[in-house]
Design a protein around this motif. Structure first.
Motif, PDB file in Angstrom:
ATOM      1  N   GLY A  25      -2.712   9.827  14.013  1.00  0.00           N
ATOM      2  CA  GLY A  25      -3.218   8.698  13.229  1.00  0.00           C
ATOM      3  C   GLY A  25      -4.200   9.180  12.176  1.00  0.00           C
ATOM      4  N   HIS A  26      -4.721   8.215  11.422  1.00  0.00           N
ATOM      5  CA  HIS A  26      -5.579   8.548  10.280  1.00  0.00           C
ATOM      6  C   HIS A  26      -6.489   7.375   9.962  1.00  0.00           C
ATOM      7  N   LEU A  27      -7.481   7.611   9.151  1.00  0.00           N
ATOM      8  CA  LEU A  27      -8.339   6.528   8.669  1.00  0.00           C
ATOM      9  C   LEU A  27      -7.521   5.586   7.782  1.00  0.00           C
TER      10      LEU A  27
ATOM     11  N   VAL B 118      -3.995   3.917   2.211  1.00  0.00           N
ATOM     12  CA  VAL B 118      -3.333   3.937   3.515  1.00  0.00           C
ATOM     13  C   VAL B 118      -3.733   5.185   4.304  1.00  0.00           C
ATOM     14  N   HIS B 119      -3.839   6.320   3.651  1.00  0.00           N
ATOM     15  CA  HIS B 119      -4.406   7.505   4.292  1.00  0.00           C
ATOM     16  C   HIS B 119      -5.796   7.648   3.678  1.00  0.00           C
ATOM     17  N   ASP B 120      -6.770   7.026   4.302  1.00  0.00           N
ATOM     18  CA  ASP B 120      -8.055   6.897   3.625  1.00  0.00           C
ATOM     19  C   ASP B 120      -8.813   8.226   3.622  1.00  0.00           C
TER      20      ASP B 120
ATOM     21  N   LEU C 164      10.784  11.476   8.561  1.00  0.00           N
ATOM     22  CA  LEU C 164       9.528  10.775   8.844  1.00  0.00           C
ATOM     23  C   LEU C 164       9.135   9.776   7.752  1.00  0.00           C
ATOM     24  N   HIS C 165       9.340  10.155   6.495  1.00  0.00           N
ATOM     25  CA  HIS C 165       9.030   9.250   5.388  1.00  0.00           C
ATOM     26  C   HIS C 165      10.321   8.928   4.626  1.00  0.00           C
ATOM     27  N   TYR C 166      11.324   8.462   5.347  1.00  0.00           N
ATOM     28  CA  TYR C 166      12.638   8.176   4.744  1.00  0.00           C
ATOM     29  C   TYR C 166      12.479   7.197   3.579  1.00  0.00           C
TER      30      TYR C 166
ATOM     31  N   SER D 194      -2.581  -2.496   5.449  1.00  0.00           N
ATOM     32  CA  SER D 194      -2.154  -2.325   6.844  1.00  0.00           C
ATOM     33  C   SER D 194      -1.049  -1.280   6.852  1.00  0.00           C
ATOM     34  N   ASP D 195      -0.851  -0.666   8.000  1.00  0.00           N
ATOM     35  CA  ASP D 195       0.116   0.432   8.153  1.00  0.00           C
ATOM     36  C   ASP D 195       0.735   0.252   9.543  1.00  0.00           C
ATOM     37  N   ILE D 196       1.952  -0.282   9.579  1.00  0.00           N
ATOM     38  CA  ILE D 196       2.530  -0.784  10.835  1.00  0.00           C
ATOM     39  C   ILE D 196       3.939  -0.214  11.010  1.00  0.00           C
TER      40      ILE D 196
ATOM     41  N   MET E 282      -2.873   4.212  15.123  1.00  0.00           N
ATOM     42  CA  MET E 282      -2.427   4.920  16.329  1.00  0.00           C
ATOM     43  C   MET E 282      -0.911   4.914  16.276  1.00  0.00           C
ATOM     44  N   GLU E 283      -0.331   6.086  16.044  1.00  0.00           N
ATOM     45  CA  GLU E 283       1.093   6.110  15.726  1.00  0.00           C
ATOM     46  C   GLU E 283       1.862   7.236  16.416  1.00  0.00           C
ATOM     47  N   PRO E 284       1.926   7.174  17.747  1.00  0.00           N
ATOM     48  CA  PRO E 284       2.741   8.186  18.425  1.00  0.00           C
ATOM     49  C   PRO E 284       4.224   7.962  18.142  1.00  0.00           C
TER      50      PRO E 284
ATOM     51  N   ILE F 285      11.069   0.923  11.244  1.00  0.00           N
ATOM     52  CA  ILE F 285      10.486   0.396   9.992  1.00  0.00           C
ATOM     53  C   ILE F 285       8.986   0.607  10.000  1.00  0.00           C
ATOM     54  N   ASP F 286       8.516   1.350   9.005  1.00  0.00           N
ATOM     55  CA  ASP F 286       7.090   1.638   8.813  1.00  0.00           C
ATOM     56  C   ASP F 286       6.716   0.981   7.492  1.00  0.00           C
ATOM     57  N   ALA F 287       6.023  -0.156   7.566  1.00  0.00           N
ATOM     58  CA  ALA F 287       5.734  -0.921   6.355  1.00  0.00           C
ATOM     59  C   ALA F 287       4.437  -1.686   6.549  1.00  0.00           C
TER      60      ALA F 287
ATOM     61  N   ILE G 229       5.713   3.955  16.942  1.00  0.00           N
ATOM     62  CA  ILE G 229       5.052   2.658  17.119  1.00  0.00           C
ATOM     63  C   ILE G 229       3.633   2.824  16.610  1.00  0.00           C
ATOM     64  N   GLU G 230       3.277   2.022  15.631  1.00  0.00           N
ATOM     65  CA  GLU G 230       2.009   2.230  14.919  1.00  0.00           C
ATOM     66  C   GLU G 230       1.234   0.924  14.784  1.00  0.00           C
ATOM     67  N   ASP G 231       0.014   0.951  15.299  1.00  0.00           N
ATOM     68  CA  ASP G 231      -0.912  -0.181  15.158  1.00  0.00           C
ATOM     69  C   ASP G 231      -2.178   0.283  14.439  1.00  0.00           C
TER      70      ASP G 231
ATOM     71  N   PRO H 178       0.808  -1.233   0.000  1.00  0.00           N
ATOM     72  CA  PRO H 178       0.000   0.000   0.000  1.00  0.00           C
ATOM     73  C   PRO H 178       0.835   1.274   0.000  1.00  0.00           C
ATOM     74  N   TYR H 179       2.116   1.171   0.370  1.00  0.00           N
ATOM     75  CA  TYR H 179       3.033   2.320   0.293  1.00  0.00           C
ATOM     76  C   TYR H 179       4.446   1.776   0.358  1.00  0.00           C
ATOM     77  N   ASN H 180       5.400   2.586  -0.096  1.00  0.00           N
ATOM     78  CA  ASN H 180       6.793   2.131  -0.065  1.00  0.00           C
ATOM     79  C   ASN H 180       7.270   2.061   1.374  1.00  0.00           C
ATOM     80  N   PRO H 181       7.869   0.940   1.784  1.00  0.00           N
ATOM     81  CA  PRO H 181       8.324   0.834   3.165  1.00  0.00           C
ATOM     82  C   PRO H 181       9.323   1.932   3.529  1.00  0.00           C
ATOM     83  N   ILE H 182       9.194   2.382   4.761  1.00  0.00           N
ATOM     84  CA  ILE H 182      10.143   3.341   5.339  1.00  0.00           C
ATOM     85  C   ILE H 182      11.092   2.497   6.188  1.00  0.00           C
ATOM     86  N   VAL H 183      12.325   2.379   5.728  1.00  0.00           N
ATOM     87  CA  VAL H 183      13.307   1.533   6.433  1.00  0.00           C
ATOM     88  C   VAL H 183      14.444   2.456   6.857  1.00  0.00           C
TER      89      VAL H 183
ATOM     90  N   LEU I 144      -2.431  16.869  11.027  1.00  0.00           N
ATOM     91  CA  LEU I 144      -3.444  15.923  11.495  1.00  0.00           C
ATOM     92  C   LEU I 144      -4.350  15.554  10.312  1.00  0.00           C
ATOM     93  N   ARG I 145      -4.597  14.241  10.110  1.00  0.00           N
ATOM     94  CA  ARG I 145      -5.337  13.803   8.924  1.00  0.00           C
ATOM     95  C   ARG I 145      -6.754  13.349   9.246  1.00  0.00           C
ATOM     96  N   LEU I 146      -7.163  13.496  10.506  1.00  0.00           N
ATOM     97  CA  LEU I 146      -8.499  13.019  10.900  1.00  0.00           C
ATOM     98  C   LEU I 146      -9.023  13.946  11.983  1.00  0.00           C
TER      99      LEU I 146
HETATM  100  N1  GLY Z   1       3.087   4.973   6.595  1.00  0.00           N
HETATM  101  C1  GLY Z   1       2.697   6.330   6.631  1.00  0.00           C
HETATM  102  C2  GLY Z   1       1.963   6.657   7.838  1.00  0.00           C
HETATM  103  O1  GLY Z   1       2.178   6.050   8.872  1.00  0.00           O
HETATM  104  O2  GLY Z   1       1.090   7.470   7.852  1.00  0.00           O
END
Ligand code: GLY
Ligand code: MN
Ligand code: MN
Length: 456
Positions: free
Chosen positions: A344-346, A351-353, A235-237, A264-266, A389-391, A253-255, A428-430, A221-226, A375-377
């Motif tokens: 966080g976002h929808l 991925v950013h709905d 933030l979006h390396y 999923s966005d983890i 949820m991604e603090p 790692i945000d993937a 940390i994002e769930d 759904p998006y290019n992994p951030i490693v 803020l996206r929501l």
């Molecule tokens: N992966 C991008 C974001 O967490 O919004």
């Protein structure tokens, strides 16, 4: 074998839940069409975008308003035709082509719910539609033949926003897909963590992630951030270094993975050996869990974001990163130096709905709080919403230098910050499915489910 059992449960769940999902999409689309004065809707999967002056194309991504109808992510120039009261018609583009493999006729749990036609070109697609489209709306890319199709409106905003608004609350089928996207993503994360522990480069960590998910890069759904080491502060390396760093101190790692069009966005952050950074990650994990515990239907997401800043103030204070209390850190804008993004976002077909700022299906905007441009929501959560949820806290030279020069500077413990610069940051994002009384943590459940189960 647990894997076989899980696959059978997933197949049964998709089989059972797709019909009600499609019924819900039909009903809400019928309501939106009636409210906006259209008799039917034609949705396009999207066009291939050519590479400049070549006969190749950029990787195809199907449009979300199309994917909400059918899990067809890889067939450009296909259409869904919907007229209230009739079964939706799916026109799959299937050209005669010996350069590329044409799409297979669709198969699977969802196909019997559609009137499926195969169309070799736009002319054949038009012939498979009603003779007059004069009262119908179109959503999708424009193409040379489209004006001659005689539609009433192309991408009408009021209709599209109504359809966006209702996408926030997921059907049971969509929740099944989002759970599976988290299972695939969790497998990828476990493989990526192993690669990091073995000292792999960013490139090799991404390859491990892809293999763990069983997906190619264009299916994500998006290019992994490693982000190894200090790159965690970007933030979006987007770079994937081919060589390992001399020392791998940390990995952010945000993937995420995709299943049947759903994302999923983890994010996970790891310390290689530094105990102080490891403790800071654990502290952030506890804070993230506290924020997850505050999520339930009825909560205004802007309040969750404000609470995240209060908790970040406490964390900065406890970690001795600031020389003031949590309230002063928030009031002085210091927490925004360390946490400069939204909480966080929808999440769903994108991925950013879409629809994160909508006041109502009819329109109107819920503004972002002043000082929170990213803020996206801003909506109140409802049963069935899926959000991230991604603090995080980051040691971003650009923001720290700006703070050093003004009143915020005296509130920051610069010696302590200096010691963490080489780690870049923590996120940390769930993914959370909101319920009336709380939320289902799709990501934590997925990590538990895939731990020790066979790889895909
Ligand atoms: N992966 C991008 C974001 O967490 O919004
Ligand atoms: Mn996210
Ligand atoms: Mn993310």
């Amino acid at each position: 074998m647990p894997g076989v059992n899980a696959a059978a449960i997933l197949a049964a769940s998709l089989e059972e839940s797709f019909g009600p999902h499609l019924k819900s999409v039909c009903e809400r689309t019928a309501r939106a069409l009636a409210a906006c004065g259209y008799s039917g809707l034609l949705v396009h999967s999207g066009s291939l975008v050519p590479v400049f002056e070549d006969d190749r194309f950029h990787a195809f991504e199907a449009h979300a308003p199309f994917k909400v109808w059918a899990p067809v992510s890889d067939v450009p120039d296909s259409f869904v035709w919907f007229e209230p009261g009739l079964p939706p018609r799916l026109l799959i583009h299937r050209p005669e082509d010996y350069w590329h493999k044409p799409a297979d006729p669709p198969a699977g749990y969802w196909v019997r719910h559609f009137d499926v036609r195969l169309a070799g070109d736009f002319g054949a697609a038009r012939a498979a539609l009603p003779a007059s489209l004069a009262q119908a709306a179109y959503v999708g890319d424009t193409f040379a033949q489209l004006p001659a199709w005689g539609l009433k409106a192309v991408n009408p905003t009021a209709l599209m926003r109504r359809l966006d608004y209702v996408r926030a609350a997921k059907t049971s089928y969509e929740l099944t897909c989002l759970r599976e996207a988290n299972h695939l993503g969790a497998r990828g994360h476990l493989a990526a963590h192993e690669a990091f522990a073995a000292g792999a480069s960013g490139f090799d960590i991404e390859l491990a992630f892809l293999k763990g998910c069983g997906l190619r890069e264009q299916e994500l759904p998006y290019n992994p951030i490693v982000a190894l080491n200090a790159w965690g502060a970007v933030l979006h390396y987007q770079v994937l270094e081919k060589a390992s760093p001399a020392h791998s101190h940390s990995l952010l790692i945000d993937a995420g993975a995709e299943f049947a069009g759903y994302a999923s966005d983890i994010t996970r952050t790891y310390s290689a050996e530094d105990a102080a950074f490891g403790a800071l990650i654990e502290r952030m994990d506890r804070m993230q869990q506290a924020l997850c515990a505050s999520v339930r239907a009825g909560v205004d997401w802007r309040d969750v974001h404000a609470q995240a800043h209060r908790l970040t103030g406490e964390l900065l204070h406890d970690a001795d990163l600031v020389r003031c209390g949590a309230d002063e850190a928030v009031a002085a804008g210091v927490t925004r130096v360390f946490l400069p993004h939204g909480i966080g976002h929808l999440l769903g077909l994108e991925v950013h709905d879409v629809g994160g700022f909508m006041a109502a299906a009819e329109g109107g905007e819920l503004p972002r709080p002043p000082g929170d441009p990213y803020l996206r929501l801003t909506r109140r959560l409802e049963d069935g919403f899926v959000v991230t949820m991604e603090p995080g806290i980051y040691f971003i030279p650009q923001l720290l230098e700006a703070a050093r020069g003004d009143a915020r500077g005296r509130l920051i413990n610069w010696a302590r910050v200096e010691g963490f610069m080489k780690f870049g940051g923590i996120r940390i994002e769930d993914d959370l499915a909101v319920t009336a009384t709380g939320c289902e943590n799709l990501t934590r459940d997925a990590f538990k489910a895939v731990a020790g189960s066979p790889a895909v």
